[in-house]
Scaffold this motif. Sequence first.
Motif, PDB file in Angstrom:
ATOM      1  N   VAL A 279       0.962  -1.428  -0.097  1.00  0.00           N
ATOM      2  CA  VAL A 279       0.028  -0.005   0.130  1.00  0.00           C
ATOM      3  C   VAL A 279       0.811   1.266   0.034  1.00  0.00           C
ATOM      4  N   SER A 280       0.536   2.182  -0.945  1.00  0.00           N
ATOM      5  CA  SER A 280       1.260   3.513  -0.808  1.00  0.00           C
ATOM      6  C   SER A 280       0.346   4.814  -1.043  1.00  0.00           C
ATOM      7  N   ARG A 281       0.791   5.818  -0.805  1.00  0.00           N
ATOM      8  CA  ARG A 281      -0.034   7.055  -0.917  1.00  0.00           C
ATOM      9  C   ARG A 281       0.709   7.893  -1.974  1.00  0.00           C
ATOM     10  N   MET A 282      -0.013   8.158  -3.085  1.00  0.00           N
ATOM     11  CA  MET A 282       0.588   8.698  -4.336  1.00  0.00           C
ATOM     12  C   MET A 282       0.790  10.242  -4.100  1.00  0.00           C
ATOM     13  N   GLY A 283      -0.119  10.733  -3.056  1.00  0.00           N
ATOM     14  CA  GLY A 283      -0.306  12.119  -2.781  1.00  0.00           C
ATOM     15  C   GLY A 283      -1.810  12.672  -2.967  1.00  0.00           C
ATOM     16  N   GLY A 284      -2.065  13.666  -2.159  1.00  0.00           N
ATOM     17  CA  GLY A 284      -3.228  14.066  -2.173  1.00  0.00           C
ATOM     18  C   GLY A 284      -4.151  12.829  -1.513  1.00  0.00           C
ATOM     19  N   ASP A 285      -5.205  12.713  -2.356  1.00  0.00           N
ATOM     20  CA  ASP A 285      -6.098  11.493  -1.523  1.00  0.00           C
ATOM     21  C   ASP A 285      -6.277  10.292  -2.497  1.00  0.00           C
ATOM     22  N   GLU A 286      -5.033  10.017  -3.252  1.00  0.00           N
ATOM     23  CA  GLU A 286      -4.831   8.833  -3.950  1.00  0.00           C
ATOM     24  C   GLU A 286      -4.004   7.813  -3.302  1.00  0.00           C
ATOM     25  N   PHE A 287      -4.241   6.808  -3.390  1.00  0.00           N
ATOM     26  CA  PHE A 287      -3.509   5.491  -2.779  1.00  0.00           C
ATOM     27  C   PHE A 287      -3.483   4.424  -3.978  1.00  0.00           C
ATOM     28  N   ASN A 288      -2.402   3.938  -3.941  1.00  0.00           N
ATOM     29  CA  ASN A 288      -2.261   2.582  -5.078  1.00  0.00           C
ATOM     30  C   ASN A 288      -2.134   1.273  -3.970  1.00  0.00           C
ATOM     31  N   LEU A 289      -2.333   0.240  -4.408  1.00  0.00           N
ATOM     32  CA  LEU A 289      -2.237  -1.159  -3.886  1.00  0.00           C
ATOM     33  C   LEU A 289      -1.627  -1.986  -4.940  1.00  0.00           C
ATOM     34  N   ILE A 290      -0.564  -2.816  -4.617  1.00  0.00           N
ATOM     35  CA  ILE A 290      -0.006  -4.053  -5.412  1.00  0.00           C
ATOM     36  C   ILE A 290      -0.145  -5.110  -4.882  1.00  0.00           C
ATOM     37  N   LEU A 291      -1.060  -5.960  -5.858  1.00  0.00           N
ATOM     38  CA  LEU A 291      -1.396  -7.515  -5.036  1.00  0.00           C
ATOM     39  C   LEU A 291      -0.896  -8.436  -6.112  1.00  0.00           C
ATOM     40  N   THR A 292       0.083  -9.240  -5.305  1.00  0.00           N
ATOM     41  CA  THR A 292       0.872 -10.452  -6.189  1.00  0.00           C
ATOM     42  C   THR A 292      -0.090 -11.572  -5.896  1.00  0.00           C
ATOM     43  N   SER A 293      -0.670 -12.231  -6.822  1.00  0.00           N
ATOM     44  CA  SER A 293      -1.473 -13.478  -6.351  1.00  0.00           C
ATOM     45  C   SER A 293      -1.966 -14.166  -7.395  1.00  0.00           C
ATOM     46  N   ALA A 294      -2.278 -15.635  -7.635  1.00  0.00           N
ATOM     47  CA  ALA A 294      -2.647 -16.168  -8.412  1.00  0.00           C
ATOM     48  C   ALA A 294      -4.312 -16.418  -8.660  1.00  0.00           C
ATOM     49  N   GLU A 295      -4.840 -15.240  -8.043  1.00  0.00           N
ATOM     50  CA  GLU A 295      -6.202 -15.288  -7.777  1.00  0.00           C
ATOM     51  C   GLU A 295      -6.738 -14.860  -9.180  1.00  0.00           C
ATOM     52  N   SER A 296      -8.108 -15.298  -9.236  1.00  0.00           N
ATOM     53  CA  SER A 296      -8.920 -15.126 -10.700  1.00  0.00           C
ATOM     54  C   SER A 296      -9.317 -13.632 -10.744  1.00  0.00           C
ATOM     55  N   GLU A 297      -9.919 -13.348 -11.603  1.00  0.00           N
ATOM     56  CA  GLU A 297     -10.419 -11.833 -11.893  1.00  0.00           C
ATOM     57  C   GLU A 297     -11.602 -11.753 -10.936  1.00  0.00           C
ATOM     58  N   GLN A 298     -12.443 -12.758 -10.800  1.00  0.00           N
ATOM     59  CA  GLN A 298     -13.559 -12.495 -10.281  1.00  0.00           C
ATOM     60  C   GLN A 298     -13.343 -12.439  -8.779  1.00  0.00           C
ATOM     61  N   GLU A 299     -12.351 -13.176  -8.187  1.00  0.00           N
ATOM     62  CA  GLU A 299     -11.633 -13.196  -6.804  1.00  0.00           C
ATOM     63  C   GLU A 299     -10.872 -11.617  -6.479  1.00  0.00           C
ATOM     64  N   VAL A 300     -10.141 -11.186  -7.295  1.00  0.00           N
ATOM     65  CA  VAL A 300      -9.721  -9.953  -7.123  1.00  0.00           C
ATOM     66  C   VAL A 300     -10.689  -8.914  -7.117  1.00  0.00           C
ATOM     67  N   SER A 301     -11.811  -8.899  -8.022  1.00  0.00           N
ATOM     68  CA  SER A 301     -12.985  -7.871  -8.114  1.00  0.00           C
ATOM     69  C   SER A 301     -13.859  -8.156  -6.689  1.00  0.00           C
ATOM     70  N   ALA A 302     -13.724  -9.088  -6.298  1.00  0.00           N
ATOM     71  CA  ALA A 302     -14.743  -9.233  -4.963  1.00  0.00           C
ATOM     72  C   ALA A 302     -13.873  -8.485  -3.667  1.00  0.00           C
ATOM     73  N   ARG A 303     -12.379  -8.853  -3.934  1.00  0.00           N
ATOM     74  CA  ARG A 303     -11.522  -8.038  -2.970  1.00  0.00           C
ATOM     75  C   ARG A 303     -11.881  -6.503  -3.085  1.00  0.00           C
ATOM     76  N   CYS A 304     -11.845  -6.122  -4.300  1.00  0.00           N
ATOM     77  CA  CYS A 304     -11.768  -4.706  -4.491  1.00  0.00           C
ATOM     78  C   CYS A 304     -13.048  -4.064  -3.898  1.00  0.00           C
ATOM     79  N   ASN A 305     -14.181  -5.102  -4.193  1.00  0.00           N
ATOM     80  CA  ASN A 305     -15.534  -4.526  -3.812  1.00  0.00           C
ATOM     81  C   ASN A 305     -15.630  -4.456  -2.212  1.00  0.00           C
ATOM     82  N   GLN A 306     -15.026  -5.333  -1.777  1.00  0.00           N
ATOM     83  CA  GLN A 306     -14.816  -5.610  -0.213  1.00  0.00           C
ATOM     84  C   GLN A 306     -14.107  -3.932   0.485  1.00  0.00           C
ATOM     85  N   LEU A 307     -13.224  -3.894  -0.385  1.00  0.00           N
ATOM     86  CA  LEU A 307     -12.336  -2.626   0.267  1.00  0.00           C
ATOM     87  C   LEU A 307     -13.128  -1.316   0.093  1.00  0.00           C
TER      88      LEU A 307
END
Length: 641
Positions: A279-307
């Motif tokens: 997790v990093s803060r790029m500035g202002g109200d912008e944040f970036n996350l990097i996920l290294t995983s073998a998860e599928s698109e559906q699983e990653v999408s579910a994670r993002c919606n949870q966030l």
Amino acid sequence: MSAETASAVSEIYRPITRGYFAVLAAYYFLMLQANYATMSGWGMIALTGLAALASGMSAFGVWYMRGPASALRVELLLLTVNLLVVANICATLALLFSPSKLIYFIIVIMLFALSSASFRQSVVAIAVAAIALLSFFPRLDGAALSVFGFIAFGATMAALSISFYLRKAISNIAEAKIETEEKLADARVVAEDMRAKSLSDSLTSLPNRRGFFQALRGAVRRAAHSQDADAPPENVWLILLDLDGFKAVNDVHGHLTGDHLLKEVAGRLELFAANEMHVSRMGGDEFNLILTSAESEQEVSARCNQLVAQLAEPYEIEGRFVKISCSIGCKMMDLSKSTRSQISHADYALMVAKRKGKNQAVLFTDVHAQQAGARYEIEEALRIADLSREITLVFQPQFDLETNMVQRAEVLARWTSPSVGAIEPHRFIKIAEESGLITGITLVVVEKALRELSSWSEPIPLSINLSSYDLISDPTLEEILALFKTFKVDPALVEFEVTETAMMADFEKATKNLEWLAELGFSVALDDFGTGYSNFSYLRALPIKKLKVDKSFIENPSDPMTEKVLSSLSGMARVLGVHCLLEGVESEVDLLMAKRAGAESVQGYLFGKPMSGKALLKVTAEAADQAKQSKSGAQTQKSAA
């Protein structure tokens, strides 16, 4: 030697090898002519055929190596040509043996040592030439055999030594070059990021922009290695996050509360990421996350919606609750493409999330890729465009329903790019606004409109659109006012159209500048009313003289609520002393609804599509003549009665 070093050595050798091919192609082309002219029978056929093969393959090598090529293919091509060279010498000696001609083998042994980027190819070619030379030794007498044996041994050893140490030296040069380029690239990154005190953001203690890019490079490198291993390959997911409504928190509660809110958001992000994400803060109200995983698109999408859901929960700050949301753009990294393009794609997905209403996550898809590519093409064309030459103007008349005359004309921009072609106005205007290029278009439109207006003998009042960038930019407005002075146009002849969304960028500044324009004599119209916030307080707080009701209100004339809503809008405008214009009038039914609702003027295809200035003057004159005739006829009937 690493693959990167081998590639660099091959690239250094490319002009040498290509030149070698060029010389051989020319030499054997001449030998082909000579063999054809001096030989006969099967000997001529054999030598001519071998010379043609050698010349043709060498010419192909010149063509093939015009750009970077596969090292293995170049080795095979070069070995083939070298074998043809040896075959030509052997055939010549078989037909016309002369001890002195054995020197050809010595010459090509040295050439083979110098012409290839690969040591193994040189060894094979040198070995073949040496063996071919040895095959002719039985034809030599004792003295000649002694001389050529010594020369052959010495030439072979020298060639192998030259081949090995020359490539060793060039490999060292290539490695030094690679190392220098890497250090230079790192130095540039460091120089660019020297403004940051460290890898950490001082407010949230999260990694900052520099830390993000370092982490991203590491994640991509590890993912690339994982694809070569036996374990299941891991994907790198880039997640860009932007807070919705953060500016309002700063404006309402103050920057200290805003800073506290950012810390709370950072805490939730760290808790959500645990040890699985960077997790990093790029500035202002912008944040970036990097996920290294073998998860599928559906699983990653579910994670993002949870966030998204977790960040939308209320925050308690200094005894009061603050609620915001976030938008997310997500992209799975394509390791074969540049990091910059991947970030751009994730950013596009984030923009789509915001366009769709915010408070949601969007994964970048192939459809988005096509849209982003087209958008990028238009944006790049806008950046290099000669707007004063490429933009043309058309005018759409606005008709007064009481007088049936042209009351005013809206100025509309049309853009034809030399590289992209004609682009729909709503498309390039939106891209120009999103990329901060709209001001250049506005200034060109104003200049062209004033130039045309000043050339008309009977001026027709015009209406010109201002974007949010124009509206809150004092320098832009000053340039616009300077154009009015240049063309000596009365401000009363021009109305500026603004939208509700344009004013939301900085309502206080927008209000101040609109009041400034009104004081100078310009009219102000609120455009597309009903598509934004539809806040009637704007009509009271701002110097609005005209309300342009969006055409969406008449798209369903069979709905009984349509006319009621239009009547309400028109009535509100009358109460506030604001002129009411209905957009999108394209049929007699639309016109009837406009009249029954109490609209004072209309604009749409029924009364005229966007047209040239010359056509506008003609339409205006014809409408004025018809109005006079109608008035004269009415007076005649009244007198007769």
